[in-house]
Design an enzyme around this catalytic site. Structure first.
Site, PDB file in Angstrom:
ATOM      1  N   SER A  49     -22.823  52.283  -5.277  1.00 40.89           N
ATOM      2  CA  SER A  49     -22.244  52.463  -6.624  1.00 40.89           C
ATOM      3  C   SER A  49     -23.791  53.125  -7.571  1.00 40.89           C
ATOM      4  O   SER A  49     -23.528  53.794  -8.447  1.00 40.89           O
ATOM      5  CB  SER A  49     -22.820  51.351  -7.991  1.00 40.89           C
ATOM      6  OG  SER A  49     -23.445  50.279  -7.326  1.00 40.89           O
ATOM      7  N   GLY A  51     -27.452  55.020  -6.674  1.00 39.52           N
ATOM      8  CA  GLY A  51     -28.524  55.818  -4.541  1.00 39.52           C
ATOM      9  C   GLY A  51     -28.044  56.305  -4.279  1.00 39.52           C
ATOM     10  O   GLY A  51     -27.007  57.650  -4.736  1.00 39.52           O
ATOM     11  N   ASP A 110     -19.030  40.513  -3.250  1.00 38.84           N
ATOM     12  CA  ASP A 110     -20.572  40.339  -1.947  1.00 38.84           C
ATOM     13  C   ASP A 110     -19.298  41.218  -1.255  1.00 38.84           C
ATOM     14  O   ASP A 110     -18.679  40.448   0.009  1.00 38.84           O
ATOM     15  CB  ASP A 110     -20.179  39.206  -1.856  1.00 38.84           C
ATOM     16  CG  ASP A 110     -21.728  38.571  -1.303  1.00 38.84           C
ATOM     17  OD1 ASP A 110     -22.202  39.899  -0.589  1.00 38.84           O
ATOM     18  OD2 ASP A 110     -21.840  37.606  -0.487  1.00 38.84           O
ATOM     19  N   ALA A 139     -27.963  47.539   0.223  1.00 35.47           N
ATOM     20  CA  ALA A 139     -29.743  47.479  -0.166  1.00 35.47           C
ATOM     21  C   ALA A 139     -29.157  46.028  -0.900  1.00 35.47           C
ATOM     22  O   ALA A 139     -28.554  46.063  -2.202  1.00 35.47           O
ATOM     23  CB  ALA A 139     -30.244  49.026  -0.681  1.00 35.47           C
ATOM     24  N   TYR A 234     -43.011  49.420   5.738  1.00 45.74           N
ATOM     25  CA  TYR A 234     -42.087  49.987   5.727  1.00 45.74           C
ATOM     26  C   TYR A 234     -41.838  50.028   7.196  1.00 45.74           C
ATOM     27  O   TYR A 234     -41.023  48.873   7.650  1.00 45.74           O
ATOM     28  CB  TYR A 234     -41.678  51.300   4.941  1.00 45.74           C
ATOM     29  CG  TYR A 234     -40.885  51.109   4.199  1.00 45.74           C
ATOM     30  CD1 TYR A 234     -40.009  50.781   4.672  1.00 45.74           C
ATOM     31  CD2 TYR A 234     -39.503  51.706   6.132  1.00 45.74           C
ATOM     32  CE1 TYR A 234     -38.122  50.868   3.541  1.00 45.74           C
ATOM     33  CE2 TYR A 234     -38.213  51.569   5.503  1.00 45.74           C
ATOM     34  CZ  TYR A 234     -37.679  50.957   4.920  1.00 45.74           C
ATOM     35  OH  TYR A 234     -36.319  51.680   4.803  1.00 45.74           O
ATOM     36  N   LYS A 243     -34.330  47.860  10.426  1.00 43.54           N
ATOM     37  CA  LYS A 243     -33.792  49.533  10.502  1.00 43.54           C
ATOM     38  C   LYS A 243     -34.138  49.722  11.654  1.00 43.54           C
ATOM     39  O   LYS A 243     -32.563  50.192  12.119  1.00 43.54           O
ATOM     40  CB  LYS A 243     -35.079  50.466   9.730  1.00 43.54           C
ATOM     41  CG  LYS A 243     -34.646  50.221   8.529  1.00 43.54           C
ATOM     42  CD  LYS A 243     -33.808  50.555   7.945  1.00 43.54           C
ATOM     43  CE  LYS A 243     -33.140  50.735   6.112  1.00 43.54           C
ATOM     44  NZ  LYS A 243     -31.525  50.089   5.896  1.00 43.54           N
TER      45      LYS A 243
END
Ligand code: NAD
Length: 396
Positions: A49, A51, A110, A139, A234, A243
């Site tokens: 929805s 980005g 969800d 995210a 990060y 990541k």
């Protein structure tokens, strides 16, 4: 009602339906103006929805003529409360897609739950048969595990030792130093549980077991690496550990899918203003400086430009695929170019409150931030009365 932005830190609690629709229209127009992509035909986007996920759905639909299923967690308007931006974006996307004669379906709920995975599988069976691309672009700050019921929270912290660097309050333009204490071992584990690859793997396994993954299907998830100055917070911090797990998962999924001619990748994307990235300390100042440098060099891209390039040059190129079989695709290549990074680092050492509008693109950052919620968008009358209750045409 007249809808104005109401911000609390890096959160905006209102969104403008017409502004969001205009933002979606601009992305659609960008893709339509590019050469068509001979790409996927039936696409599932998880985290569709806003980005990078929204840009992926738009590129698949309007670049490659794909039918799409979008899964996302957004709220409808209620009384005086506006819907969330992702809700309005998805309503606008569905209208544009249907006007183009493309099938599109939205599942709100969800993505981490088994219920939403099953509902998605049933919808694919009934409407599309199979999907040939699955984009995973979730995210989230938390995840409830579908089997154990345990709820994990992700944190953005360094690992090992405290980290101090410059940060920006993009509302006031104040540059100050911030110190972030290191994460505990439990916080690292929880962040991996939320933002690592486990849920992506569960999606692919369940889609595959249900027989709704087409022969030769591709899947891609998104990651970030970034420069040395943000590594502690990060790439070498809690989120970077997650990541690493995501990237490891890509290798496992590639092994699984390649038996049927399929592929799994992680695409390393450029740092951009999204609802998620604005929550990370230090990063908004880095992004502001980066924007200025990349704009000066004519290299700046937004989400839709990044994802169009991912599809047209890497995932579905017109000629021979340049992918070397490794699980990582780098569309952060322009951000990481030596001349770009050298210039950003030079500015970084000098950046302070007094020179931030000169050395960094604070205005560009702010504009992008407000546009995420449908504000500061040309052609929208923000003084006009608008109905916040907007339906998503094919929503379940
Ligand atoms: P975003 O906040 O704009 O989008 C997140 C999406 O996830 C939204 O559609 C939201 O509805 C959905 N979502 C969140 N929780 C959900 C849940 N429980 N169930 C279903 N949907 C849920 O974020 P983004 O910046 O576009 O990030 C997407 C991916 O791209 C992330 O993996 C991120 O790390 C990566 N990435 C972002 C940047 C950046 O600078 N923004 C750079 C490189 C990579």
């Amino acid at each position: 009602m007249i809808i104005q932005p109401k911000t609390r830190g890096f959160i905006c609690t209102t969104a403008h339906p017409e502004g969001c629709a205009k933002q979606v229209e601009e992305q659609v127009d960008y893709v339509k103006a590019q050469p068509a992509i001979k790409g996927p035909k039936n696409v599932l986007v998880v985290g569709a929805s806003t980005g990078y996920g929204l840009a992926s759905r738009i590129t698949a639909a309007f670049g490659s003529g794909a039918n799409t299923v979008g899964v996302f967690f957004d709220k409808a308007a209620e009384g005086q409360r506006t819907a969330s931006a992702g809700w309005y974006n998805s309503a606008a996307f569905e209208q544009e897609a249907q006007a183009q004669g493309l099938k599109s379906f939205s599942i709100v709920g969800d993505a981490f739950s088994d219920g939403i995975k099953s509902a998605t599988i049933e919808l694919i069976k009934a409407e599309l048969g199979t999907v040939d691309l699955v984009v995973y672009s979730v995210a989230s700050p938390r995840r409830t595990h579908p089997v154990t019921g345990e709820t994990f929270s992700s944190v953005i912290k360094p690992v090992g030792e405290a980290y101090t660097n410059k940060t920006l309050n993009f509302h006031t333009g104040e540059v100050s130093f911030t110190t972030i204490e290191p994460a505990t071992e439990d916080e690292v584990t929880q962040t991996i549980a939320v933002m690592g690859g486990e849920d992506w793997r569960l999606w692919i396994q369940q889609l595959s077991e249900a027989g709704v993954l087409a022969q030769g299907a591709t899947t891609v998830a998104y990651s970030y690496i970034g420069p040395e100055i943000t590594h502690a917070i990060y790439r070498e911090g809690t989120i970077g550990k997650a990541k690493n797990h995501l990237e490891q998962t890509a290798k496992e999924l590639h092994g699984l899918l390649s038996r049927n001619g399929g592929r799994a990748f992680v695409s390393v994307n450029k740092a951009l203003v999204t609802q998620s990235s604005s929550a990370i300390p230090v990063v908004p100042l880095y992004i502001s400086a980066l924007y200025q440098v990349m704009k000066e060099k004519g290299l700046h891209e937004n989400c839709i430009q990044q994802i169009y390039r991912l599809f047209s040059e890497h995932l579905y190129p017109a000629g021979e695929s340049a992918l070397d079989g490794s699980a990582l695709i780098r569309i952060d290549d322009w951000e990481m170019r030596a001349d770009v990074q050298e210039e950003v680092m030079k500015r970084w050492s000098e950046l302070e409150t007094g020179n931030v509008t000169e050395l960094a693109d604070l205005e560009g950052y702010r504009e992008d931030f407000f546009q995420l919620f449908g504000f500061k968008t040309a052609g929208v009358d923000y003084e006009a009365d608008v109905d916040p209750a907007v339906a998503i045409p094919n929503q379940s």
